[in-house]
Design an enzyme around this catalytic site. Sequence first.
Site, mmCIF file in Angstrom:
data_model
loop_
_atom_site.group_PDB
_atom_site.id
_atom_site.type_symbol
_atom_site.label_atom_id
_atom_site.label_comp_id
_atom_site.label_asym_id
_atom_site.label_seq_id
_atom_site.Cartn_x
_atom_site.Cartn_y
_atom_site.Cartn_z
ATOM 1 N N LYS A 1 38.045 34.331 42.878
ATOM 2 C CA LYS A 1 37.173 33.176 42.664
ATOM 3 C C LYS A 1 37.129 32.167 43.807
ATOM 4 O O LYS A 1 36.142 31.459 43.969
ATOM 5 C CB LYS A 1 37.569 32.482 41.361
ATOM 6 C CG LYS A 1 37.288 33.338 40.144
ATOM 7 C CD LYS A 1 36.817 32.508 38.996
ATOM 8 C CE LYS A 1 36.175 33.354 37.915
ATOM 9 N NZ LYS A 1 37.108 34.339 37.313
ATOM 10 N N GLU B 1 32.510 24.270 35.366
ATOM 11 C CA GLU B 1 33.007 24.681 34.055
ATOM 12 C C GLU B 1 33.987 25.823 34.298
ATOM 13 O O GLU B 1 33.979 26.435 35.372
ATOM 14 C CB GLU B 1 31.893 25.164 33.148
ATOM 15 C CG GLU B 1 30.696 25.885 33.768
ATOM 16 C CD GLU B 1 30.949 27.001 34.740
ATOM 17 O OE1 GLU B 1 31.824 27.862 34.462
ATOM 18 O OE2 GLU B 1 30.243 27.051 35.765
ATOM 19 N N SER C 1 40.537 42.220 40.672
ATOM 20 C CA SER C 1 39.914 40.891 40.768
ATOM 21 C C SER C 1 40.912 39.754 40.663
ATOM 22 O O SER C 1 40.681 38.676 41.196
ATOM 23 C CB SER C 1 38.821 40.749 39.703
ATOM 24 O OG SER C 1 39.342 40.970 38.411
HETATM 25 C C1 LIG Z 1 36.722 35.157 36.236
HETATM 26 C C2 LIG Z 1 37.320 36.463 36.397
HETATM 27 C C3 LIG Z 1 36.587 37.632 36.165
HETATM 28 C C4 LIG Z 1 35.195 37.644 35.625
HETATM 29 O O1 LIG Z 1 34.257 36.983 36.407
HETATM 30 P P1 LIG Z 1 33.188 37.770 37.237
HETATM 31 O O2 LIG Z 1 32.211 36.747 37.655
HETATM 32 O O3 LIG Z 1 32.603 38.798 36.333
HETATM 33 O O4 LIG Z 1 33.900 38.377 38.386
HETATM 34 C C5 LIG Z 1 37.204 38.844 36.417
HETATM 35 N N1 LIG Z 1 38.480 38.910 36.853
HETATM 36 C C6 LIG Z 1 39.202 37.807 37.081
HETATM 37 C C7 LIG Z 1 40.600 37.937 37.549
HETATM 38 C C8 LIG Z 1 38.659 36.550 36.865
HETATM 39 O O5 LIG Z 1 39.394 35.471 37.087
#
Ligand SMILES: *Cc1c(COP(=O)(O)O)cnc(C)c1O
Length: 417
Positions: A88, A110, A387
Amino acid sequence: MSQPDTKFGEYGGQYVPEALMPAIEELTDAYERYVLGNEDGFVDEFEARIEDFGGRPTPLQRADQLSARYGVEIYLKREDLLHGGAHKLNNALGQVLLAKYMGKERIIAETGAGQHGTATAMAAAHLDMPCEIYMGRRDINRQRPNVFRMRLNGAEVTPVDVGRGTLKEAISETMRDWASTVETTHYVIGSIVGPAPFPAMVRDFHSVISEEIREQSIEKFGELPGAVVACAGGGSNTMGAFADLLEEDVSLYAVEAGGSSLSVDEEAGVAPHSASLSTGEEGVLHGARTKLLQDSHGQIMESHSVSSGLDYSGVGPELAHLVDEGRVTPAAVDDDAALEAFHRLSQEEGIIPALETAHAFGFLETVAGPDGDGSVELPETVVVNVSGRGDKDLEAVIEETDKRELENAPRMEVFDP
Ligand SMILES: *Cc1c(COP(=O)(O)O)cnc(C)c1O
């Protein structure tokens, strides 16, 4: 200078109240000049800061145990190692820096899982901007460590009590704030959702992920991977991992939260899942036309997932379009499979993933595990986008694991003092 994407096939657009149009137009202009045009060296400063403050590039790591388990080469794109523990920051830092170039004085955002709020609060502190984060009351209770992190970084965290108190309501509340403060304030949207230019702009800040996957793949195994797998909530880590590979011969899998079941309780207005790509229908939510979970009257349904970051009724318009085009293949992985994958990755690879991320690994197991359904034949090399890391999810995982009899899970009660 290229033109910003505002529509993706029939999806996208700018479905916003009149009061927000000046802000959207100003942002579109700034996106074109600074992000697409590198005016005043914006892109150079972004790249320098995401390296030094963020820790890019993140590694592309071979997963030895998973490679043996699935009989193909599995590589992990380690976005969990980015500062803050998730992908992020790419977007949060990009947007807060852009707000600075635009002369804004205040940041709002948010957050659902708290990851976007945390990333935004970190970026705002780093760039010395005041910051207010709206967060659903229910999510505040589910994600307390992230609330503390945001406060430690100097952000104000404002609880949202409307509706079920999750991400959907927090977004609406932040839009209301923005409508009355547009002159001084920038709203940092946390995924590839919302009115144009957000979906394209957020994708651009994250596309460094796929640019690095391209370079590192060539370096490590001499060619592009056969497939890239990423979990999709709004879809920002997904589009980041896909963007630079769309024109290549690479299969792209977007894994959504199948929740507890893909069936729906129309009467209650609740979907026990968040699989808007696999099961959603076209509608408008938060400023864009996209695929949504809605009932037969077009009412938006509440979604469900064991991971709050995937718990969203909509999905990014570009990803919806790529699914319609057949370029991206959606898959749904349910809560149980995600939890099992969470424990598997932790035990076999020494990486505790975010529950969101665990869905992407659940997909590998579902198609290619010992009890897999064989519905997808994995190519020789597969990159999975990690992610985020799972530290934020430990309490939820202990609670959810104890409710189930998962074969590969440790018995959590032995940790009780
Ligand atoms: C926020 C988040 C997501 C989902 O958000 P996307 O916009 O779909 O990437 C996925 N994995 C992690 C670790 C997150 O913090």
